[in-house]
Design a protein around this motif. Structure first.
Motif, PDB file in Angstrom:
ATOM      1  N   PHE A 173       0.852  -1.186   0.000  1.00 11.52           N
ATOM      2  CA  PHE A 173       0.000   0.000   0.000  1.00 11.52           C
ATOM      3  C   PHE A 173       0.888   1.237   0.000  1.00 11.52           C
ATOM      4  CE2 PHE A 173      -2.368  -3.358   2.112  1.00 11.52           C
ATOM      5  CZ  PHE A 173      -3.651  -3.262   1.559  1.00 11.52           C
ATOM      6  N   ASP A 174       0.402   2.299  -0.657  1.00 11.83           N
ATOM      7  CA  ASP A 174       1.156   3.559  -0.564  1.00 11.83           C
ATOM      8  C   ASP A 174       0.875   4.203   0.784  1.00 11.83           C
ATOM      9  OD1 ASP A 174      -0.839   5.875  -0.668  1.00 11.83           O
ATOM     10  OD2 ASP A 174      -1.494   4.703  -2.403  1.00 11.83           O
ATOM     11  N   THR A 175       1.745   5.113   1.198  1.00  6.09           N
ATOM     12  CA  THR A 175       1.614   5.759   2.515  1.00  6.09           C
ATOM     13  C   THR A 175       1.272   7.240   2.378  1.00  6.09           C
ATOM     14  OG1 THR A 175       4.013   6.043   2.553  1.00  6.09           O
ATOM     15  CG2 THR A 175       3.118   4.142   3.716  1.00  6.09           C
ATOM     16  N   ASN A 176       0.603   7.587   1.266  1.00  2.00           N
ATOM     17  CA  ASN A 176       0.105   8.949   1.144  1.00  2.00           C
ATOM     18  C   ASN A 176      -1.020   9.176   2.154  1.00  2.00           C
ATOM     19  OD1 ASN A 176       1.826   9.621  -1.019  1.00  2.00           O
ATOM     20  ND2 ASN A 176       0.409   8.697  -2.500  1.00  2.00           N
ATOM     21  N   ALA A 177      -1.201  10.433   2.529  1.00  2.00           N
ATOM     22  CA  ALA A 177      -2.275  10.786   3.466  1.00  2.00           C
ATOM     23  C   ALA A 177      -3.161  11.848   2.830  1.00  2.00           C
ATOM     24  CB  ALA A 177      -1.694  11.293   4.776  1.00  2.00           C
ATOM     25  N   ARG A 178      -4.440  11.720   3.010  1.00  2.00           N
ATOM     26  CA  ARG A 178      -5.403  12.690   2.501  1.00  2.00           C
ATOM     27  C   ARG A 178      -6.124  13.360   3.656  1.00  2.00           C
ATOM     28  NH1 ARG A 178      -4.944   8.724  -1.269  1.00  2.00           N
ATOM     29  NH2 ARG A 178      -5.137   9.294  -3.469  1.00  2.00           N
ATOM     30  N   ILE A 179      -6.373  14.654   3.503  1.00  2.00           N
ATOM     31  CA  ILE A 179      -7.173  15.395   4.475  1.00  2.00           C
ATOM     32  C   ILE A 179      -8.463  15.770   3.755  1.00  2.00           C
ATOM     33  CG2 ILE A 179      -7.290  17.367   6.043  1.00  2.00           C
ATOM     34  CD1 ILE A 179      -4.250  17.467   5.977  1.00  2.00           C
ATOM     35  N   GLN A 180      -9.470  14.927   3.916  1.00  2.00           N
ATOM     36  CA  GLN A 180     -10.736  15.210   3.245  1.00  2.00           C
ATOM     37  C   GLN A 180     -11.465  16.382   3.896  1.00  2.00           C
ATOM     38  OE1 GLN A 180     -12.969  11.918   1.501  1.00  2.00           O
ATOM     39  NE2 GLN A 180     -11.779  10.533   2.796  1.00  2.00           N
ATOM     40  N   SER A 181     -11.295  16.545   5.189  1.00  2.00           N
ATOM     41  CA  SER A 181     -11.856  17.713   5.874  1.00  2.00           C
ATOM     42  C   SER A 181     -11.117  17.919   7.190  1.00  2.00           C
ATOM     43  CB  SER A 181     -13.361  17.556   6.119  1.00  2.00           C
ATOM     44  OG  SER A 181     -13.604  16.595   7.128  1.00  2.00           O
ATOM     45  N   ALA A 182     -11.089  19.158   7.631  1.00  2.00           N
ATOM     46  CA  ALA A 182     -10.510  19.520   8.931  1.00  2.00           C
ATOM     47  C   ALA A 182     -11.402  20.592   9.537  1.00  2.00           C
ATOM     48  CB  ALA A 182      -9.080  20.018   8.777  1.00  2.00           C
ATOM     49  N   THR A 183     -11.961  20.307  10.705  1.00  2.00           N
ATOM     50  CA  THR A 183     -12.970  21.184  11.302  1.00  2.00           C
ATOM     51  C   THR A 183     -12.582  21.551  12.727  1.00  2.00           C
ATOM     52  OG1 THR A 183     -14.694  20.093  10.004  1.00  2.00           O
ATOM     53  CG2 THR A 183     -15.412  21.428  11.865  1.00  2.00           C
ATOM     54  N   TYR A 197     -12.185  23.173   6.557  1.00  2.00           N
ATOM     55  CA  TYR A 197     -11.368  22.976   5.354  1.00  2.00           C
ATOM     56  C   TYR A 197     -11.791  21.682   4.670  1.00  2.00           C
ATOM     57  CZ  TYR A 197      -7.365  21.373   2.598  1.00  2.00           C
ATOM     58  OH  TYR A 197      -6.564  20.888   1.601  1.00  2.00           O
ATOM     59  N   TYR A 198     -12.008  21.759   3.357  1.00  2.00           N
ATOM     60  CA  TYR A 198     -12.305  20.576   2.558  1.00  2.00           C
ATOM     61  C   TYR A 198     -11.321  20.527   1.397  1.00  2.00           C
ATOM     62  CZ  TYR A 198     -16.734  20.768   5.062  1.00  2.00           C
ATOM     63  OH  TYR A 198     -17.683  20.813   6.047  1.00  2.00           O
ATOM     64  N   GLY A 199     -10.682  19.393   1.228  1.00  2.00           N
ATOM     65  CA  GLY A 199      -9.720  19.303   0.140  1.00  2.00           C
ATOM     66  C   GLY A 199      -9.385  17.877  -0.201  1.00  2.00           C
ATOM     67  N   ASN A 200      -8.884  17.705  -1.405  1.00  2.00           N
ATOM     68  CA  ASN A 200      -8.471  16.384  -1.869  1.00  2.00           C
ATOM     69  C   ASN A 200      -6.959  16.296  -1.992  1.00  2.00           C
ATOM     70  OD1 ASN A 200     -11.082  15.262  -2.193  1.00  2.00           O
ATOM     71  ND2 ASN A 200     -11.358  16.494  -4.024  1.00  2.00           N
ATOM     72  N   GLY A 201      -6.263  17.243  -1.382  1.00  2.00           N
ATOM     73  CA  GLY A 201      -4.813  17.250  -1.489  1.00  2.00           C
ATOM     74  C   GLY A 201      -4.184  16.027  -0.843  1.00  2.00           C
ATOM     75  N   ILE A 202      -3.048  15.645  -1.378  1.00  2.00           N
ATOM     76  CA  ILE A 202      -2.333  14.470  -0.887  1.00  2.00           C
ATOM     77  C   ILE A 202      -1.032  14.930  -0.221  1.00  2.00           C
ATOM     78  CG2 ILE A 202      -1.149  12.349  -1.553  1.00  2.00           C
ATOM     79  CD1 ILE A 202      -3.110  12.058  -3.837  1.00  2.00           C
ATOM     80  N   LEU A 203      -0.777  14.392   0.971  1.00  2.00           N
ATOM     81  CA  LEU A 203       0.484  14.621   1.667  1.00  2.00           C
ATOM     82  C   LEU A 203       1.320  13.354   1.572  1.00  2.00           C
ATOM     83  CD1 LEU A 203      -0.652  16.474   4.937  1.00  2.00           C
ATOM     84  CD2 LEU A 203       0.280  17.478   2.850  1.00  2.00           C
ATOM     85  N   GLY A 204       2.503  13.478   0.995  1.00  2.00           N
ATOM     86  CA  GLY A 204       3.410  12.342   0.947  1.00  2.00           C
ATOM     87  C   GLY A 204       4.035  12.094   2.303  1.00  2.00           C
ATOM     88  N   PRO A 205       4.776  11.003   2.453  1.00  2.00           N
ATOM     89  CA  PRO A 205       5.416  10.695   3.738  1.00  2.00           C
ATOM     90  C   PRO A 205       6.283  11.865   4.224  1.00  2.00           C
ATOM     91  CG  PRO A 205       5.613   8.844   2.231  1.00  2.00           C
ATOM     92  CD  PRO A 205       5.056   9.978   1.425  1.00  2.00           C
ATOM     93  N   GLY A 206       6.054  12.316   5.447  1.00  2.00           N
ATOM     94  CA  GLY A 206       6.833  13.395   6.045  1.00  2.00           C
ATOM     95  C   GLY A 206       6.409  14.786   5.625  1.00  2.00           C
TER      96      GLY A 206
END
Length: 391
Positions: A173-183, A197-206
């Motif tokens: 599995f990849d270890t990307n992280a998504r923040i679909q919302s932050a409230t 905050y609503y977004g589909n951005g991807i955060l890579g490891p670190g």
């Protein structure tokens, strides 16, 4: 998860309706979401013929309109009933917040009391295994709020993964992280003025990102520590997070005390004060202003500047009366002006008595004549003594 409630009373009962929880979190586009509604009687009396009705708003809809009305019936004192509704999220819905109303009827043929609730709609779950965490402590500006202040809280969210992939039970599995919302959710007396905050951005490891929220503290807020709820929806339901964020409110500011007796001699003189910052964090643009009837002060406003917590600064202000009366005491108003973060404050620190004293001048001319006579006599005695020695 108690989202909200509405209450009414009848025959000694105290009825409230609330949403206990909904699953999944977030509700997924094009799928069903289960919502548990709770009706509670917290009063000492019994309630009869209680009914609730689900009224969803687009993009939510009931699985069947026939399931909208639920008759609870009798609810004894200190008891509750829970009913599960099933809602469908429209396939064309967008990520964000969806709303629905729950109506409560406390007696047959009685009026309906309505309350609005909300749920979060997110995208489909992902197989990514990266997890988002708060890096360090949230940055608050100002660090400690004074009632009536507004400010910001900044969160740094970081993907805690250290490798680009992970193998689980033989599957990569990849270890990307998504923040679909932050409230950030406010509390009584503290309002969050920034939308989730609503977004589909991807955060890579670190990798990390910063999110800033504006908050407002009520003017009548009591001193103490309050907690805001910060929640994120990640790549999948198992990667959702909830944090309790402390916010400190402290009304203390500046302490200004005279370091010398408050008096003017013959209508003028210099007054001295110790200025101390007793607030838990630094204050900026600190200045002090004195006011009294019939008196002028220089400087008219003494600028101190920035002051760290518990820092002490001594100031001197010259005062002079323009009136003929130079003996009557005056009320001296001491005002402090300062900033806590970007919030400007002006407050009267105290009103004290300023004494005016008349000091009689000494007979300077008589003293000078006396000194001159003494000097002449001493000189004459010296000359006589010298002549006698010469003879």
């Amino acid at each position: 998860m108690l989202l909200s409630s509405v209450a009414c009373a009848v025959s000694g009962s105290a009825l409230s309706v609330s949403v206990l929880k909904y699953e999944p979190v977030p509700a997924e586009i094009g799928k069903y979401v289960d919502v548990w509604v709770k009706v509670e009687n917290s009063g000492p009396g019994k309630s009869e013929d209680i009914s609730i009705k689900m009224v969803p708003e687009y993009p939510l809809s009931l699985d069947s309109e026939a399931n909208a009305l639920e008759i609870i019936g009798i609810l004894g004192p200190k008891s509750a009933a829970v009913h599960k509704y099933r809602l469908f999220v429209d396939e064309n819905a967008k990520q964000g917040v969806a709303y629905f109303d729950v109506q409560l009827q406390k007696e047959k043929d009685g009026a309906w009391v309505e309350e609005t609730f909300e749920i979060t709609i997110g995208s489909a779950t992902f197989n990514s295994k990266g997890n988002v965490q708060i890096e360090g402590a949230p940055v608050k500006e100002p660090e400690v709020f004074i009632p009536g202040d507004s400010g910001t809280i900044t969160f740094t969210l970081k993907n805690s993964a250290t490798a680009y992939s992970v193998n689980i039970n033989g599957e990569d599995f990849d270890t990307n992280a998504r923040i679909q919302s932050a409230t950030l959710q406010g509390t009584d007396g503290i309002t969050v003025a920034t939308d989730p905050y609503y977004g589909n951005g991807i955060l890579g490891p670190g990798e990390s990102m910063a999110l800033t929220y504006n908050i407002i503290v009520d003017n009548n807020m009591s001193d103490g520590t309050y907690y805001l709820d910060f929640s994120t929806i990640g790549s999948s339901h198992s990667y959702n997070n909830n944090w309790r964020i402390p916010i400190k409110v402290d009304s203390s500011s500046l302490h200004i005390v005279p370091s010398k007796p408050l008096k003017l001699e013959n209508g003028k003189g210099t007054l001295e004060f110790d200025v101390a910052n007793i607030h838990p964090n630094s204050l900026s643009s600190v200045s002090v202003r004195l006011e009294a009837d019939g008196l002028s002060f220089s400087p008219s406003e003494y600028f101190v500047g920035s002051m760290d917590p518990d820092e002490l600064f001594t100031i001197q202000i010259y005062g002079e009366t323009s009136s003929l009366d130079k003996t009557s005491p005056r009320e001296l108003k001491i005002t402090a002006i300062y900033r806590n973060g970007l919030n400007e404050h002006e407050e009267v620190i105290g009103v004290k008595e300023l004494k005016l004293e008349s000091i009689k001048g000494s007979n300077t001319s008589g003293s000078l004549v006396l000194l001159l006579l003494v000097a002449i006599l001493a000189g004459a005695g010296y000359m006589i003594h010298k002549r006698r020695k010469q003879k």
